[in-house]
Design a protein around this motif. Structure first.
Motif, short mmCIF file in Angstrom:
data_model
loop_
_atom_site.label_atom_id
_atom_site.label_comp_id
_atom_site.label_asym_id
_atom_site.label_seq_id
_atom_site.Cartn_x
_atom_site.Cartn_y
_atom_site.Cartn_z
N SER A 10 0.88 -1.17 0.00
CA SER A 10 0.00 0.00 0.00
C SER A 10 0.91 1.21 0.00
N PRO A 11 0.43 2.34 -0.59
CA PRO A 11 1.32 3.51 -0.58
C PRO A 11 1.65 3.98 0.83
N ILE A 12 2.90 4.37 1.03
CA ILE A 12 3.30 4.92 2.33
C ILE A 12 2.66 6.30 2.48
N ASN A 13 2.06 6.54 3.59
CA ASN A 13 1.50 7.86 3.90
C ASN A 13 2.67 8.84 4.04
N PRO A 14 2.68 9.92 3.22
CA PRO A 14 3.83 10.84 3.33
C PRO A 14 3.98 11.40 4.74
N TYR A 15 2.89 11.47 5.47
CA TYR A 15 2.95 11.98 6.84
C TYR A 15 3.73 11.03 7.75
N ALA A 16 3.76 9.74 7.38
CA ALA A 16 4.43 8.75 8.24
C ALA A 16 5.91 8.65 7.94
N ARG A 17 6.36 9.31 6.89
CA ARG A 17 7.77 9.18 6.51
C ARG A 17 8.67 9.99 7.42
N ASP A 18 9.84 9.43 7.67
CA ASP A 18 10.86 10.17 8.37
C ASP A 18 11.89 10.55 7.31
N TYR A 19 12.45 11.74 7.41
CA TYR A 19 13.32 12.19 6.32
C TYR A 19 14.65 11.47 6.37
N GLU A 44 9.06 4.33 -4.98
CA GLU A 44 8.60 5.02 -3.77
C GLU A 44 8.51 4.09 -2.55
N GLY A 93 12.58 4.13 1.81
CA GLY A 93 12.39 5.20 2.79
C GLY A 93 12.53 4.75 4.23
N LEU A 118 10.41 5.15 8.11
CA LEU A 118 9.12 5.49 8.70
C LEU A 118 9.35 5.97 10.13
N LYS A 119 8.54 6.97 10.51
CA LYS A 119 8.65 7.46 11.88
C LYS A 119 8.37 6.33 12.85
#
Lengths: 591, 474
Positions: B121-130, B301, B304, B306-307
Motif C-alpha cells: 500500500s502507498p506509504i503515507n507521506p505523513y508517516a515518513r521520516d526524512y 517510492e 524510505g 518510517l517514523k
C-alpha cells in the motif's frame, strides 16, 4: 459525507485500473461523487453514455469487480472549508493524512474515510457583525484565531442574504450554529450559518472583480526578484529536466515568498520531498513574523505512488482552498509541483476512456484544462461590502520528458502563464543554483515591478536590471567569439565585460539555499549587491581608460570582499558602504 | 487450501482468446480486479496470472509464465479470489527465489510466518521520516560528491558493457553507517541486509552477484530473487514487487537496514511495454505506456524510513540506457522519481578510469541533509560544491584547448585543466577493493583544490579555507 437516498444505486459492469463503468445510476449527474464497490471507494462520474456511467476511482481498485454496487452521493466532488485547514496535510481528495496515520498506521489503507476537518475541535468565534444588521455574501461575520499567523474570517456563504437575527461570541465546533439570518423577501425559514461549508473543486469561487496586478511577490531569490519577478496575483512556471532544481525553487518560494498563506500541492512527486516539507516547515521561521512557517501553510500531498485519479483532483483541491483564503482578503500563493504529473494523470484516465488522443497521447483538452487552472489566479476585489482585496499567485513546475521544452505540457503552459523560469541542465551540473537560465527566461511583469521598486527601493532599479542583463547577453556573444579565436584576441574592454559577467553570475545570481543568510535576500539587499558589482564595473572601465592594465584590476583584493557580501545580513549597511569605498579607493589610486 | 479460500475460488473451463501474454476468459462471475489466477494445462502445468481488466462478459488475464501451450479448450482457469502474495519469515535470509517467489536454491521450502500482498500500500507521506543518515560506501565519487543516505533511492544509469554490476557489488560490500562517534570508533556499525532482484539479466551477471555475496559472507543476510534473460518476461513485472515486499518485511517488522538492488529496470520496463502493446493501449514515448511513470513510482517510492520504525529501505536500481541516452523514457522517468542518479561514462571507462562515475550529470538530492558537522565533516558541502564547479570549468577549458590549442588558455584556465585531469586520476579512480573513509575522500579533494589559487575558491566559506586550504606550489 451525506449520501443521498433518492438516487438509485448502480451496478459495476467493467473495471480497468482506476476506471470503473457502472449502470443503473439514474439521477446521477456528471462530476458527481459516488462510492464504488463493497469497499466504498471514493470516485467521480466523468462520462455518461446512455446507461453507462464512467467513474474515475480515487483509490486502488484491486478487489473491485462486476456486480458490486455503486452508491451515488448526489453532489459534485467538493472540499470542506473552515478553520483547521492551516497547518494540515491532505491527500488529493482532502483526506487528512495525519489522522489516517494516527488511526491506521504508516500505509494508506483502502476505503479510509475520515472528515478532512476535525468535528470535535472548538474554535473561539469573535463576532464583528451585529445582530439586526444586513449582510450579503462575502461579508465578514466574525473572526477566529486559526493559527498565531492567520486570522480566519468567517464569511457569509454564497446565496445567503438578509438580516442577522442571531450572532454570538462563543466556543464553537465546526457544525455549531454561530449566526442566523432572515432572508429579505421570503418570509420563510431562517438560514443557519456554521463555521463549515463545502465548495465543488472544479468550480472557481466567485469574486466581485478582477484587477490588474500591482505589487511584486517578493521571494528573496535574487535572480527571480531582480531579473524575472512575479507579482502578487500572477502566474509563473518552472520547467526543467530532472535534477535541475525545480523542487528546490518551489520549496524556496514556499518558505520565503511574502504571501500570507501558502498552499503547497505535491502532485505526483516524491514522498521524501513531502516529508522534508513536513519536518522542516515547523522548524523554519517566517522572515517577517519569526513564527514557524507551518502556521501559514496548507499542504496537499498526492505523491507519485498514491492513486493516479486523486492526483488529477489534487490540483483542484489545492486551488479551491487557496481561493477560500484569498476571499478573506489575504495574499495567497499556490505552488504546484508538478503540473506534468497532473497532466499525465489526465492522460492516463483519458486513455482508459478510449478517447481520441491528441499530441503525445495527451487528451485534446489538455490546454484548456491547464488554462482553467492558471486563470484561477489573480488580483481581485473580494465579494462583500468592505471592498477587501485579495490575491492568488500560482507557480507551477513542469517536468518535460528529456528536458525537451517543445513537449505539449510545457507549450500549453507557456500560452497562459506570464513568467517563465527556464531551468538549465548545464547550470545545474556546474552546481550553479538556482539553475535559472538568464538568457531564455522572461517575465511579463517587469514593468509593474520596476515601477513598484523604483518608488519603494531605489530609483536605479530598472537601470541596474537592464545593465546586468545587457552584460550577461554580451558575455554569451563574447563566449562564442572566444570559442573561435581564444580569450587573448579580445580587447581589454571585452575581457572586463567577461569578468564582470562572471561576478554577476557567481556573486549575485548564484544563491545557496542551504546557507542561513544567503538563502533569503530582501529586495533592498538585492539592489545593494548588484549596485556594488555595477559600480565596480563603471570604475574599472574608467581605470582602463586611464591606462591601467586589466590584469591588475582583475587581481584587486576588493573583489574578494565583493564575493563575501552575499553572506552579510542586510542590517550591516556599513559593510556595503565600506566595500563601495574600497572600490573607489583601489581603483582611483592606481596609476 | 482453507475452506474460506475454497469458497472464493472460481473455476472455468476453456478460454476465448489468446494473444501475446494475455488470455480472455468468458462466462465467470464474481471476479475482481487484480485477482490472482491459475491456468491449468492438461500436462499438469500450472501458469499463474493476474486479472488486468473485467467486464460483465469477459475477463482479461495476463499470464506470467507465458502462453506457450495454451489453447482454447484444453485448459482450466481458476480465479483465486486474492491478489498475488509472497510468503515471508525470518528464514528468507540467505535464500534464492525464482521470479515466481518459489525457492530456487534446492533448499527446503520456507515455513511462512505471514503472507503479504506484493503490491503493498502507498506509504503515507505523513508517516515518513526524512532520510538524513550518511552511508559511507567507501567510494569517493559517491561519499564526497553524491552522498547516499539511509532511505534514499539512488539509481545507477549505465550502458551496455559498463561495470555497473561491480560498482553495485562494491557498494553492497562496503556500505556502512557512520552516524555516531561511538559507532565510528568501533569500526562501523552493522552491515546492511541486501535484497537483490534480478530482472532479465544474464546468468553470468546474476551468478557474479550471488558468488560475490557468498564469498564475502554477505549471503547470510541477503535475499535473492532471480528472473533471468531466458525466463518469461512477464514474470519480471512481479519480481521487484516481491523483492520490495520482502524488504519491507525485513525493514519495518524485523528492524533491519535493507539495501535493495534492482537490476535491470530497463528490462522491467520492456516487459511492461509488451503487456501494454498486447492490450493495444495508446502508446506514449517510444511505445512505452503512458502510465510508465506511475508504474515505476509504485516501485521506487517503496524506499524510505518510517517514523517510529528502526529499519530502513535504501534502493539502488540499475538501468542500462539504450545508446547511453539519458533522455530515453526509462532513465528519464526514473530520474524524475528517484532522489538523484549516478551516471557511468563510457569515455571515462575507455580512459581506464574506474568506477567511471561521470560526476557532472550525477546527483544526490538528499546529500545536503546527510553531510556536515556531526555527520561527516563541517567543510563537506562547500568542498563538494567547489569540486563540482572547478571540475566543470576544467572540462570546458579542455574542450576549448582541443579547438584552439593549449596556448589559447589563460594561465588560470590551465590550472583548471590540470585540476580536472588529476581529479579523474586521483579522486574518481579507485580500486575495487579500496574502501576510502570520508575524511580521506575530503582530504584528496583539498589536495586537488590546492592546485587552484585561493581567490578562485568562491564556493567555500572563508573559515574553512583558513583551516584546510594549502596551496600546492607550482
Amino acid at each position: 459525507m451525506t449520501e443521498g437516498t433518492t438516487k438509485s444505486e448502480g451496478v459495476i459492469t467493467r473495471v480497468a485500473g482506476p476506471l470503473v463503468v457502472a449502470n443503473g445510476l439514474a439521477g446521477t449527474k456528471i462530476f458527481d461523487m459516488v462510492r464504488v464497490g463493497r469497499l466504498r471507494l471514493l470516485g467521480e462520474v466523468i462520462e455518461i453514455r446512455g446507461a453507462n456511467y464512467s467513474i474515475q476511482v480515487y483509490e486502488e481498485t484491486e478487489g473491485i469487480g462486476p456486480g458490486q454496487p455503486v452508491y451515488p452521493s448526489g453532489e459534485p466532488l467538493s472540499v470542506e472549508l473552515g478553520p483547521g485547514l492551516i497547518g494540515a496535510i491532505f491527500d488529493g481528495i482532502q483526506r487528512p493524512l495525519d489522522v489516517i496515520n494516527a488511526r491506521m498506521g504508516p500505509y494508506i489503507v483502502k476505503g479510509a474515510g475520515y472528515p478532512p476537518l476535525s468535528r470535535d475541535k472548538k474554535w473561539h468565534f469573535q463576532p464583528t457583525a451585529k445582530e439586526g444588521g444586513r449582510v450579503a455574501p462575502g461579508d465578514v461575520l466574525g473572526t477566529i484565531r486559526e493559527s498565531p499567523l492567520v486570522e480566519h474570517r468567517v464569511m457569509v456563504p454564497l446565496g445567503v442574504e438578509g438580516e442577522l437575527t442571531y450572532i454570538e461570541e462563543k466556543e464553537a465546533t465546526l457544525e455549531e450554529v454561530i449566526a442566523r439570518l432572515r432572508p429579505e423577501r421570503s418570509e420563510g425559514t431562517e438560514h443557519e450559518i456554521t463555521l463549515l461549508h463545502r465548495w465543488p473543486v472544479r468550480q472557481p469561487r466567485p469574486t466581485y472583480k478582477k484587477l490588474p496586478p500591482d505589487e511584486p511577490l517578493v521571494t528573496g531569490q535574487r535572480i527571480l526578484d531582480t531579473l524575472f519577478p512575479v507579482v502578487k496575483g500572477g502566474t509563473a512556471c518552472v520547467p526543467g529536466p530532472f535534477g535541475s532544481g525545480k523542487t528546490v525553487i518551489q520549496q524556496q518560494l514556499a518558505k520565503w515568498a511574502d504571501a500570507d498563506i501558502i498552499v503547497y500541492v505535491g502532485c505526483g512527486e516524491r514522498g521524501n520531498e513531502m516529508a522534508d516539507v513536513l519536518l522542516s516547515f515547523p522548524e523554519l521561521k517566517d522572515p517577517r513574523s519569526g513564527r514557524p512557517l507551518m502556521e501559514r501553510t496548507v499542504l496537499v500531498a498526492n505523491t507519485s505512488n498514491m492513486p493516479v485519479a486523486a492526483r488529477e483532483a489534487s490540483i483542484f483541491t489545492g486551488i479551491t482552498i487557496a481561493e477560500y483564503y484569498r476571499d478573506m482578503g489575504y495574499h495567497v500563493a499556490l505552488m504546484a509541483d508538478s503540473t506534468s504529473r497532473w497532466a499525465e494523470a489526465m492522460r492516463e484516465i483519458s486513455g482508459r476512456l478510449e478517447e481520441m488522443p491528441g499530441e503525445e497521447g495527451f487528451p485534446p483538452y489538455l490546454g484548456s484544462r491547464l488554462a482553467t487552472f492558471y486563470e484561477r489566479a489573480g488580483n481581485i476585489l473580494c465579494l462583500g461590502s468592505e471592498g477587501r482585496k485579495g490575491t492568488l499567485s500560482v507557480i507551477g513546475s513542469v517536468s518535460p520528458p528529456g528536458g525537451d521544452l517543445s513537449e505539449p505540457v510545457t507549450q500549453a503552459t507557456l500560452r497562459v502563464v506570464k513568467v517563465f523560469w527556464s531551468l538549465d541542465d548545464r547550470l545545474a551540473s556546474q552546481r550553479h543554483f538556482p539553475a535559472v537560465n538568464w538568457l531564455t527566461s522572461y517575465s511579463l511583469y517587469q514593468p509593474v515591478v520596476d515601477e513598484y521598486a523604483g518608488k519603494r527601493i531605489a530609483a536605479g532599479w530598472r537601470e541596474n536590471r537592464r545593465e546586468a542583463l545587457r552584460i550577461l547577453q554580451r558575455e554569451s556573444e563574447l563566449e562564442e567569439l572566444v570559442r573561435l579565436v581564444g580569450i587573448e584576441a579580445l580587447s581589454p574592454e571585452d575581457r572586463l565585460i567577461m569578468e564582470v559577467a562572471r561576478m554577476i553570475r557567481e556573486d549575485f545570481l548564484h544563491q545557496n539555499a542551504y546557507h542561513e543568510v544567503d538563502t533569503y535576500t530582501p529586495m533592498e539587499k538585492q539592489y545593494s549587491l548588484l549596485e556594488v558589482v555595477l559600480r565596480f564595473y563603471t570604475q574599472a572601465q574608467e581605470a582602463l581608460r586611464r591606462g591601467i592594465e586589466l590584469d591588475r584590476i582583475i587581481d584587486l583584493p576588493v573583489r574578494e570582499e565583493i564575493a563575501k557580501l552575499r553572506y552579510i545580513p542586510v542590517t550591516q549597511k556599513e559593510v556595503f558602504q565600506g566595500v563601495l569605498d574600497r572600490i573607489n579607493e583601489e581603483l582611483s589610486l592606481q596609476t | 487450501m482453507t475452506y474460506r479460500e475454497y469458497l472464493t475460488v472460481k473455476d472455468v473451463f476453456g478460454i476465448k482468446d489468446v494473444f501475446g501474454p494475455l488470455v480472455i476468459v468468458e462466462g465467470v462471475e464474481g471476479v475482481t480486479y487484480g485477482e490472482l489466477t491459475e491456468v491449468r494445462l492438461p500436462t499438469g502445468d500450472i501458469r499463474r496470472g493476474r486479472v488486468l481488466e473485467i467486464s460483465d462478459s469477459a475477463v482479461l488475464v495476463q499470464v506470467f509464465e507465458g502462453t506457450l501451450g495454451i489453447g482454447r479448450d484444453n485448459v482450466r482457469v481458476r480465479f483465486l479470489g486474492k491478489g498475488q502474495e509472497i510468503q515471508v519469515s525470518r528464514d528468507i535470509l540467505g535464500r534464492v527465489f525464482d521470479g515466481e517467489g518459489r525457492v530456487a536454491d534446492g533448499g527446503p521450502p520456507i515455513i511462512p510466518e505471514k503472507r503479504l500482498n506484493i503490491n503493498g500500500s502507498p506509504i503515507n507521506p505523513y508517516a515518513r521520516d526524512y532520510p538524513n543518515e550518511f552511508i559511507q560506501t567507501g567510494i569517493s565519487t559517491i561519499d564526497g560528491l553524491n552522498t547516499l543516505v539511509r532511505g534514499q533511492k539512488l539509481p545507477i544509469f549505465s550502458g551496455a558493457g559498463l561495470p555497473h554490476a561491480r560498482l553495485a557489488a562494491q557498494i553492497a560490500r562496503q556500505a556502512r553507517l557512520l552516524s555516531t562517534g561511538q559507532e565510528q570508533a568501533s569500526g562501523g556499525t552493522e552491515a546492511f541486509a541486501v535484497v537483490f532482484a534480478a530482472m532479465g539479466i544474464t546468468f553470468e551477471e546474476a551468478d557474479y552477484f550471488i558468488s560475490e555475496f557468498r564469498q564475502t559472507g554477505a549471503m547470510e543476510r541477503a535475499v535473492v530473487f532471480v528472473n533471468l534473460a531466458e525466463d518469461p518476461p512477464i514474470e519480471r513485472l512481479a519480481v521487484p514487487r516481491m523483492a520490495l515486499t520482502a524488504a519491507e518485511y525485513l525493514a519495518f517488522e524485523l528492524d533491519m537496514h535493507v539495501l535493495v538492488i534492482l537490476t535491470d529496470m530497463t528490462n522491467y520496463s520492456e516487459a511492461l511495454r509488451e503487456v501494454s502493446a498486447a492490450r493495444r493501449e495508446v502508446p506514449g514515448r517510444r511505445g512505452y505506456p503512458g502510465y510508465l511513470y506511475t508504474d515505476l513510482a509504485t516501485i521506487y517510492e517503496r524506499a524510505g524510513r518510517l517514523k517510529g520504525k528502526k529499519g530502513s529501505i535504501t534502493q539502488i536500481p540499475i538501468l542500462t540506457m539504450p545508446e547511453d541516452d539519458k533522455t530515453h523514457p526509462v532513465p528519464d522517468l526514473t530520474g524524475y522519481i528517484t532522489e538523484g542518479q549516478l551516471i557511468l561514462s563510457r569515455t571515462l571507462y575507455n580512459q581506464g578510469i574506474s568506477p567511471p562515475v561521470d560526476i557532472l550529470p550525477s546527483l544526490s538530492r538528499l546529500k545536503d541533509k546527510g553531510i556536515g558537522r556531526g555527520k561527516t565533516r563541517e567543510d563537506h558541502a562547500d568542498v563538494s560544491n567547489q569540486l563540482y564547479a572547478a571540475y566543470a570549468r576544467g572540462k570546458s577549458a579542455k574542450e576549448l584547448a582541443v579547438i584552439l590549442g593549449e596556448g589559447a588558455l589563460s594561465p588560470t584556465d590551465r590550472l583548471y585543466v590540470e585540476f580536472s585531469d588529476r581529479f579523474d586520476r586521483e579522486f574518481v579512480q579507485q580500486g575495487e577493493g579500496e574502501n576510502r573513509g570520508i575524511e580521506e575522500t575530503l582530504d584528496i579533494g583539498w589536495r586537488l583544490l590546492g592546485i587552484l589559487p585561493r581567490k578562485e575558491l568562491k564556493r567555500i566559506r572563508p573559515e574553512y579555507l583558513d583551516k584546510y586550504y594549502k596551496r600546492v606550489s607550482q
